[in-house]
Design a protein around this motif. Sequence first.
Motif, PDB file in Angstrom:
ATOM      1  N   UNK A 136     -24.185 -12.351   1.331  1.00 43.88           N
ATOM      2  CA  UNK A 136     -24.111 -12.435  -0.140  1.00 43.88           C
ATOM      3  C   UNK A 136     -24.132 -13.907  -0.490  1.00 43.88           C
ATOM      4  N   UNK A 137     -23.647 -14.872   0.291  1.00 43.22           N
ATOM      5  CA  UNK A 137     -23.523 -16.379  -0.142  1.00 43.22           C
ATOM      6  C   UNK A 137     -23.788 -17.293   1.162  1.00 43.22           C
ATOM      7  N   UNK A 138     -24.093 -18.445   0.724  1.00 44.30           N
ATOM      8  CA  UNK A 138     -23.939 -19.472   1.734  1.00 44.30           C
ATOM      9  C   UNK A 138     -22.618 -20.219   1.659  1.00 44.30           C
ATOM     10  N   UNK A 139     -21.612 -20.065   2.824  1.00 47.04           N
ATOM     11  CA  UNK A 139     -20.319 -20.215   2.764  1.00 47.04           C
ATOM     12  C   UNK A 139     -20.049 -21.780   3.572  1.00 47.04           C
ATOM     13  N   UNK A 140     -19.271 -22.385   2.964  1.00 46.20           N
ATOM     14  CA  UNK A 140     -19.049 -23.657   3.518  1.00 46.20           C
ATOM     15  C   UNK A 140     -17.393 -23.688   3.633  1.00 46.20           C
ATOM     16  N   UNK A 141     -16.946 -23.486   4.920  1.00 43.66           N
ATOM     17  CA  UNK A 141     -15.452 -23.484   5.323  1.00 43.66           C
ATOM     18  C   UNK A 141     -14.998 -25.219   5.164  1.00 43.66           C
ATOM     19  N   UNK A 142     -14.077 -25.192   4.403  1.00 41.52           N
ATOM     20  CA  UNK A 142     -13.710 -26.749   4.296  1.00 41.52           C
ATOM     21  C   UNK A 142     -12.309 -26.899   4.798  1.00 41.52           C
ATOM     22  N   UNK A 143     -11.893 -27.755   5.842  1.00 42.95           N
ATOM     23  CA  UNK A 143     -10.469 -27.920   6.511  1.00 42.95           C
ATOM     24  C   UNK A 143     -10.555 -27.952   7.685  1.00 42.95           C
ATOM     25  N   UNK A 144      -9.514 -28.316   8.348  1.00 46.29           N
ATOM     26  CA  UNK A 144      -9.296 -28.690   9.885  1.00 46.29           C
ATOM     27  C   UNK A 144      -9.985 -27.448  10.659  1.00 46.29           C
ATOM     28  N   UNK A 145     -10.530 -28.002  11.813  1.00 47.29           N
ATOM     29  CA  UNK A 145     -11.184 -26.912  12.686  1.00 47.29           C
ATOM     30  C   UNK A 145     -10.203 -25.998  13.120  1.00 47.29           C
ATOM     31  N   UNK A 146      -8.810 -26.708  13.689  1.00 48.50           N
ATOM     32  CA  UNK A 146      -7.877 -25.654  14.180  1.00 48.50           C
ATOM     33  C   UNK A 146      -7.253 -24.719  13.325  1.00 48.50           C
ATOM     34  N   UNK A 147      -7.284 -25.000  12.023  1.00 44.87           N
ATOM     35  CA  UNK A 147      -6.969 -23.899  11.126  1.00 44.87           C
ATOM     36  C   UNK A 147      -7.687 -22.785  10.971  1.00 44.87           C
TER      37      UNK A 147
END
Length: 333
Positions: free
Chosen positions: A33-44
């Motif tokens: 449904x969308x292009x999604x950008x995860x923003x945050x520390x990889x380990x989280x």
Amino acid sequence: MTRPRIAIIPGDPSGIGPELIAKLLNEDGVRAAADILLVGDAHLWQRGAEQAALPVELNTLSEDDVPQFTGLAHLDLHTIEPDAVEIAKITIAGGTTSLRCLDKAMDLAVAGHVDGILFAPFNKSAMTAAGLNADDEHRYMARYLGFTGYHSEINVLDELMTTRVTSHIGLKDVAANITQAGIIRAVNLAAETLIRAGKTRPAIAVAALNPHAGDNGKFGREEIDILEPAVRACQARQMDVTGPWPSDTVFLKARRGEVDAVVTMYHDQGQIAIKLLGFERGVTLAGGLPFPIATPAHGTAFDIAGQNKANIGATRQAFNLLLRMASRQRAAH
């Protein structure tokens, strides 16, 4: 039309946020449904995947590649050390990462790289300890963006929205803060937000302040002196606004689908009704800001954090609302 671009941030890492996002990314239809950008520390994000026992792919991009991202991508930040994450505890570190991820997501939206932001639940005590310096995250976001127009938290349940004339103030101060101008602003915010979400001419009900809508002044004159004139002023502008309706029955109208929004006079007047009608589907929207920002209308749930018990319902509803609003915003430009 190109797909909307949504930034997602993990919320407070001590709570259920990372788990919720891992579950969301594995829901049918979400990635399509969308292009999604995860923003945050990889380990989280990796921690969330472990908590949910579900895969989360991290296609990590450089900052320079973010404007062209497609599909599911990740912008890595370094806001908290892995050993500083303490499950089910209020920590300054948790509040700090919440604020820094939120700031970065807003920067991306201002730059036009994303159309909307979804944040998993924050912990206000942790954010305050980390330097929030505002009554809530909504005022923080407006200040960060330099936004000076009218804005307020909007609560959403399925197709129903609620706005409120007063918000985070003591109940003893509510009546003194009810004004015609405040009611009209809350009506306008509901109408404008519903239009942004796809309603062409939204129907809005205004809730009364006093029992039985004041009973012709017997229980207070606010309805006669303030609420009724505000409703008439909105009607004079050809808006579909009615009321004031007794607050113990107005949500029956909403449940029957007779109105698209209810304007309430104070915080719990709407919150209790919305949460009883559908706690696991409720969404909080940052109403009035230049781009849509939404979150599930529940907290960090420390009591079940890290146990793979978090319900995805409200997070999916928040994502769906962002899709509608971001898609229409893209079409308008």
